[in-house]
Design an enzyme around this catalytic site. Sequence first.
Site, PDB file in Angstrom:
ATOM      1  N   HIS A 251       9.212 -16.649 -24.514  1.00  0.00           N
ATOM      2  CA  HIS A 251       9.075 -18.377 -24.230  1.00  0.00           C
ATOM      3  C   HIS A 251       7.647 -18.434 -24.369  1.00  0.00           C
ATOM      4  O   HIS A 251       7.106 -19.474 -23.843  1.00  0.00           O
ATOM      5  CB  HIS A 251       9.511 -17.798 -22.883  1.00  0.00           C
ATOM      6  CG  HIS A 251      11.363 -18.075 -22.956  1.00  0.00           C
ATOM      7  ND1 HIS A 251      11.336 -19.385 -23.498  1.00  0.00           N
ATOM      8  CD2 HIS A 251      12.277 -16.897 -22.954  1.00  0.00           C
ATOM      9  CE1 HIS A 251      13.247 -18.645 -24.158  1.00  0.00           C
ATOM     10  NE2 HIS A 251      13.321 -16.957 -23.481  1.00  0.00           N
TER      11      HIS A 251
ATOM     12  N   GLY B 283     -12.644  -7.397  10.257  1.00  0.00           N
ATOM     13  CA  GLY B 283     -11.208  -8.509  10.554  1.00  0.00           C
ATOM     14  C   GLY B 283     -12.363  -9.831  10.379  1.00  0.00           C
ATOM     15  O   GLY B 283     -13.565 -10.109   9.636  1.00  0.00           O
TER      16      GLY B 283
ATOM     17  N   CYS C 249     -13.258  -2.609   5.390  1.00  0.00           N
ATOM     18  CA  CYS C 249     -14.013  -2.167   6.311  1.00  0.00           C
ATOM     19  C   CYS C 249     -13.452  -1.096   7.301  1.00  0.00           C
ATOM     20  O   CYS C 249     -12.631  -0.769   7.298  1.00  0.00           O
ATOM     21  CB  CYS C 249     -14.226  -3.530   7.673  1.00  0.00           C
ATOM     22  SG  CYS C 249     -15.183  -4.598   6.328  1.00  0.00           S
TER      23      CYS C 249
ATOM     24  N   GLU D 132      -5.987  -2.624 -12.188  1.00  0.00           N
ATOM     25  CA  GLU D 132      -6.521  -2.135 -10.975  1.00  0.00           C
ATOM     26  C   GLU D 132      -8.152  -1.121 -11.234  1.00  0.00           C
ATOM     27  O   GLU D 132      -8.823  -1.219 -10.778  1.00  0.00           O
ATOM     28  CB  GLU D 132      -6.192  -2.298  -9.779  1.00  0.00           C
ATOM     29  CG  GLU D 132      -5.243  -0.858  -9.767  1.00  0.00           C
ATOM     30  CD  GLU D 132      -4.398  -1.381  -8.573  1.00  0.00           C
ATOM     31  OE1 GLU D 132      -4.387  -0.904  -7.353  1.00  0.00           O
ATOM     32  OE2 GLU D 132      -3.635  -0.559  -8.833  1.00  0.00           O
TER      33      GLU D 132
ATOM     34  N   LYS E  48      -8.281  -0.045   0.592  1.00  0.00           N
ATOM     35  CA  LYS E  48      -6.993   0.455   0.250  1.00  0.00           C
ATOM     36  C   LYS E  48      -6.442  -0.863   2.206  1.00  0.00           C
ATOM     37  O   LYS E  48      -4.797  -0.610   1.059  1.00  0.00           O
ATOM     38  CB  LYS E  48      -7.713   1.908   0.573  1.00  0.00           C
ATOM     39  CG  LYS E  48      -6.039   2.194   0.656  1.00  0.00           C
ATOM     40  CD  LYS E  48      -5.086   2.931  -0.938  1.00  0.00           C
ATOM     41  CE  LYS E  48      -4.059   3.408  -0.382  1.00  0.00           C
ATOM     42  NZ  LYS E  48      -3.740   3.656  -1.346  1.00  0.00           N
TER      43      LYS E  48
ATOM     44  N   LYS F 281      -1.443  -1.144 -12.599  1.00  0.00           N
ATOM     45  CA  LYS F 281      -2.328  -0.014 -11.824  1.00  0.00           C
ATOM     46  C   LYS F 281      -3.196   0.090 -13.556  1.00  0.00           C
ATOM     47  O   LYS F 281      -4.226   0.291 -12.631  1.00  0.00           O
ATOM     48  CB  LYS F 281      -1.324   1.145 -12.439  1.00  0.00           C
ATOM     49  CG  LYS F 281      -0.303   1.710 -11.620  1.00  0.00           C
ATOM     50  CD  LYS F 281      -1.449   2.964 -10.350  1.00  0.00           C
ATOM     51  CE  LYS F 281      -1.956   1.622  -9.175  1.00  0.00           C
ATOM     52  NZ  LYS F 281      -0.654   1.246  -8.048  1.00  0.00           N
TER      53      LYS F 281
HETATM   54  C1  F6R Z   1      -2.249  -1.390  -5.665  1.00  0.00           C
HETATM   55  C2  F6R Z   1      -2.416  -1.441  -4.139  1.00  0.00           C
HETATM   56  C3  F6R Z   1      -2.396  -2.974  -3.896  1.00  0.00           C
HETATM   57  C4  F6R Z   1      -1.312  -2.375  -1.990  1.00  0.00           C
HETATM   58  C5  F6R Z   1      -1.015  -4.054  -1.495  1.00  0.00           C
HETATM   59  C6  F6R Z   1      -0.528  -3.675  -0.252  1.00  0.00           C
HETATM   60  O1  F6R Z   1      -1.859   0.257  -5.791  1.00  0.00           O
HETATM   61  O2  F6R Z   1      -2.320  -0.958  -3.284  1.00  0.00           O
HETATM   62  O3  F6R Z   1      -1.887  -3.821  -3.986  1.00  0.00           O
HETATM   63  O4  F6R Z   1      -0.217  -2.176  -2.364  1.00  0.00           O
HETATM   64  O5  F6R Z   1      -2.867  -4.161  -1.140  1.00  0.00           O
HETATM   65  O6  F6R Z   1      -0.778  -2.747   0.425  1.00  0.00           O
HETATM   66  P1  F6R Z   1      -0.031  -2.287   1.434  1.00  0.00           P
HETATM   67  O7  F6R Z   1       0.570  -1.344   0.664  1.00  0.00           O
HETATM   68  O8  F6R Z   1      -0.652  -1.416   2.151  1.00  0.00           O
HETATM   69  O9  F6R Z   1       0.654  -3.438   2.562  1.00  0.00           O
END
Ligand code: F6R
Length: 614
Positions: free
Chosen positions: A510, A102, A2, A494, A609, A491
């Site tokens: 295992h 939120g 958002c 995702e 993000k 990586k």
């Molecule tokens: C993966 C990625 C996510 C963030 C996670 C935590 O590439 O970016 O797994 O690492 O959402 O985000 P932050 O670091 O902003 O708390």
Amino acid sequence: MCGIVGYLGGRDVYDILIKGLHRLEYRGYDSAGVALETPEGKLNVYKAMGKVSNLEAFCRDKDLRASVGIAHTRWATHGEPSDNNAHPHYSEDGNLALVHNGTIENYKVLKDALMQHGVSFHTETDTEVLVQLIEYIKLTNGCTLIEAVREALGQVQGAYAIAVLEKGHPEQIVAARKSSPLVIGIGEDEFFLASDATPFVEYTKEAVYVKDDEIAVMRRGEPLRLLNLKNEETTVDVTELNLSISQLEKGGYPHFMLKEIFEQPATLHDCLRGRVVEHGRRIVLAGVMDNEDKFRAAKRIVIVACGTSWHAGLLGKYLIQELCHLPVEVEYASEFRYNNPVIGPDDIVIAISQSGETADTLAAIQIARQKGAFVYGISNVVGSSIPRETHSGTYIHVGPEIGVASTKAFTGQVLVLTLLALAVGHLRGTVSDQQVAELGGWILRLPTLVKEVLKLDKKIKHLSAIYTYARNFLYLGRGYNYPTALEGALKLKEISYIHAEGYPAAEMKHGPIALIDADMPSVIVAPSDHLYDKIVSNVQQVKARGGSIIAIVSKGDTEISKIADHVLEVPVVPECLTPIITSIPMQLLSYYIAINKGKDVDMPRNLAKSVTVE
Ligand code: F6R
């Protein structure tokens, strides 16, 4: 996750809002919308599912004149992604339009109560409950919008950043926040509002970060006012933004992710600047130096984080245990917060977060503070919530990370954790002057060594074509490169949507070894370290079962290179620095596989993000 944009002033309101929404696209969303109030006080709302470009197409023939406007990108939580559920939401009589980030946890109770009073609802969202509640209070109490917002927020449980427009008041925006980011840009007779400063960085460098439980009143021709929920004026702290427009552009790269991978020599250099001095003989980490007594006295370190930051945290455990001889636990913030954590004043809790806004990490910090621990933050975004909620900390200073998949932030986090472990180890007497000087010297060379690793780009691009259609991948590593393997697998999954598992190489036998066949490639991270001989036998076990192997090894490797199908050689560095070097080929491999599959690497499906909801 958002995004909010708002503008009040003399420029083209619609244009600023749309540009701002594009800037916030990196946060992740599934619909977008805008509310525009014309100079005569008519309040128009336009919304569209999908990309901001869909909204632009929808708006083409609409009345876009405005003196003030608010806009939103929605990442669905309550109700599916749809035109109807997109924000802004009108109140029942169409007099208010509201955007919200939120979640309103008690929305069901509030909705039922409002329905009993005859209010009808037109969407499945929790947000509509908030705008209806504000309107209901305004009408029943005959009060102003600000009073109604204040009273409504007093009834709401959950997290919010909101902005509200009122029909007939084209000179005003009312906004508020609790646990969701909101920043105001102050210009000449104009105000900008956004979830982070990226939408307005080219217009003003003066920013005010709204604090929890504050209501912001922006009125044309008047100074910004901040009020708390008791209706008392609070201080307006203006911060100078240290962000440039070029940092928000792709700079000739096809994607932000590739730009950010290639930026790493520079970002590591920025992260180090002023922190490794006297040719590597001294580590200067202000957050540690200002709290020497805490770090000396600590009996245990607990690291909390999510996702990639959690992987960096796991590396932090290996670093701190080796260099500081302190026990370290690493917890997913989402688990920690609900697991009755046993934490006390003898503990230091390190919270790691690129965005500084992750809801679970913020909640974990609050719990750790309540229990008396000293909380240290490692973040990238200056002024974000986590640096403000922690007692002290360190910024990684790698610049804005726009690609949803974290790359340069991960290496920055690992570097800061390395510096922290060295500084604390030295302080506690577990690291000698000579060790600091040796490792410090290597750390200073990291940007150049990473440049060297990036020369593998062409080879990895070629290699990616062979594995584009694999349906599963295994990533294996040991010691320092077990967390790196986890990060490599994350990586890939995702951005390419290929199932990938990271595993400690020795654990494979295992269980996961049952999966290995000619269709299940393994990426094995095996630089020359004290576990090298051990991992050789793990590699042989994969080979014996017909699995193909991509090995990331140190230059001059002899053993694994003979067995693996493809070899990526990286420079030799001390063991504890290998993750920064070995993670980069895996970032490139994921990138190219996703590109071959035609995926949107910068904005992968379903991801956000900045994860500001639970
Ligand atoms: C993966 C990625 C996510 C963030 C996670 C935590 O590439 O970016 O797994 O690492 O959402 O985000 P932050 O670091 O902003 O708390």
